[in-house]
Motif scaffolding. Sequence first.
Motif, PDB file in Angstrom:
ATOM      1  N   GLY A   1     -60.845 -74.531 124.490  1.00 35.90           N
ATOM      2  CA  GLY A   1     -59.679 -75.758 125.249  1.00 35.90           C
ATOM      3  C   GLY A   1     -59.924 -77.366 124.007  1.00 35.90           C
ATOM      4  O   GLY A   1     -61.517 -77.671 124.379  1.00 35.90           O
TER       5      GLY A   1
ATOM      6  N   GLU B   1     -54.745 -74.533 123.231  1.00 41.46           N
ATOM      7  CA  GLU B   1     -54.851 -74.136 124.685  1.00 41.46           C
ATOM      8  C   GLU B   1     -54.233 -72.962 124.827  1.00 41.46           C
ATOM      9  O   GLU B   1     -54.277 -72.676 125.506  1.00 41.46           O
TER      10      GLU B   1
ATOM     11  N   TYR C   1     -56.107 -70.295 123.504  1.00 42.56           N
ATOM     12  CA  TYR C   1     -57.118 -70.545 124.261  1.00 42.56           C
ATOM     13  C   TYR C   1     -57.238 -70.325 126.164  1.00 42.56           C
ATOM     14  O   TYR C   1     -58.073 -69.099 126.590  1.00 42.56           O
ATOM     15  N   LEU C   2     -56.009 -70.125 126.900  1.00 42.38           N
ATOM     16  CA  LEU C   2     -55.736 -69.360 128.355  1.00 42.38           C
ATOM     17  C   LEU C   2     -55.446 -68.147 128.822  1.00 42.38           C
ATOM     18  O   LEU C   2     -55.894 -67.758 129.241  1.00 42.38           O
TER      19      LEU C   2
ATOM     20  N   PHE D   1     -59.214 -65.840 127.828  1.00 42.49           N
ATOM     21  CA  PHE D   1     -60.009 -67.262 128.447  1.00 42.49           C
ATOM     22  C   PHE D   1     -59.454 -65.830 130.288  1.00 42.49           C
ATOM     23  O   PHE D   1     -59.975 -65.336 130.446  1.00 42.49           O
TER      24      PHE D   1
ATOM     25  N   ARG E   1     -58.334 -69.620 138.409  1.00 42.78           N
ATOM     26  CA  ARG E   1     -57.496 -70.165 138.213  1.00 42.78           C
ATOM     27  C   ARG E   1     -58.473 -71.556 138.624  1.00 42.78           C
ATOM     28  O   ARG E   1     -58.106 -73.051 137.419  1.00 42.78           O
TER      29      ARG E   1
ATOM     30  N   GLU F   1     -61.502 -72.336 137.953  1.00 36.47           N
ATOM     31  CA  GLU F   1     -62.709 -72.323 136.628  1.00 36.47           C
ATOM     32  C   GLU F   1     -61.789 -72.624 135.587  1.00 36.47           C
ATOM     33  O   GLU F   1     -62.664 -74.031 134.910  1.00 36.47           O
ATOM     34  N   LEU F   2     -60.366 -72.250 135.157  1.00 37.22           N
ATOM     35  CA  LEU F   2     -59.182 -73.444 134.273  1.00 37.22           C
ATOM     36  C   LEU F   2     -59.456 -74.886 134.316  1.00 37.22           C
ATOM     37  O   LEU F   2     -59.281 -75.952 133.783  1.00 37.22           O
ATOM     38  N   SER F   3     -59.227 -75.193 135.527  1.00 37.66           N
ATOM     39  CA  SER F   3     -59.255 -76.211 136.695  1.00 37.66           C
ATOM     40  C   SER F   3     -60.011 -77.445 136.422  1.00 37.66           C
ATOM     41  O   SER F   3     -59.939 -78.121 135.514  1.00 37.66           O
TER      42      SER F   3
ATOM     43  N   ARG G   1     -62.784 -76.915 133.666  1.00 37.09           N
ATOM     44  CA  ARG G   1     -62.232 -76.626 132.092  1.00 37.09           C
ATOM     45  C   ARG G   1     -61.276 -78.584 131.539  1.00 37.09           C
ATOM     46  O   ARG G   1     -60.770 -78.536 130.972  1.00 37.09           O
TER      47      ARG G   1
ATOM     48  N   LEU H   1     -58.111 -78.292 131.693  1.00 35.41           N
ATOM     49  CA  LEU H   1     -56.593 -77.786 131.532  1.00 35.41           C
ATOM     50  C   LEU H   1     -55.780 -77.884 132.873  1.00 35.41           C
ATOM     51  O   LEU H   1     -56.320 -77.926 133.811  1.00 35.41           O
TER      52      LEU H   1
ATOM     53  N   ILE I   1     -51.574 -73.362 133.005  1.00 37.56           N
ATOM     54  CA  ILE I   1     -52.888 -71.875 133.977  1.00 37.56           C
ATOM     55  C   ILE I   1     -52.272 -71.535 134.507  1.00 37.56           C
ATOM     56  O   ILE I   1     -52.332 -70.244 134.720  1.00 37.56           O
TER      57      ILE I   1
END
Length: 155
Positions: free
Chosen positions: A25, A58, A61-62, A65, A80, A82-84, A86, A88, A93
């Motif tokens: 990301g 992005e 990547y999403l 991931f 959700r 973990e992505l937050s 990072r 995003l 997400i």
Amino acid sequence: MTAVLDTLVAVRRTAMDLLARREHGRVELTRKLRQRGALPEMIDTALDRLTEEGLLSESRYLESFVSYRARSGYGPLRIREELSQRGLQRNDIELALRESGINWHEQLEDTWRRKFAGHLPIDMRERAKQGRFLAYRGFSMEMINRLFSGRGMDD
């Protein structure tokens, strides 16, 4: 001592090396380039160009991931979060989780079977143990309770 990435070419090359290993990301890539000594204005310029060229995405990547973490036995709540962390966007997400095509109930069952060999809890202590593990993995209590009661997600 970290070598300073003091040219746009050096920043771009380093970013491309990182992207060649796996999707990243923008926030994550920016952090890694800063750690390597790249100047902030050069990072933005290099990443804007990589995005224009389709090398930095992005959405890719999403997708990557979500798929990777789901295959590793994690549920939507954990992914959700973990992505937050990072950096995003929440809307992106949610879209990635919806469009992943993953059946989260099947994912929950698979994770549960691998960990507990498909043995339903026999008492409250075991139920709590299994529930804690599955909740930690990112599955909602509603999904976990449905699993333990033998009801499918369609009920």
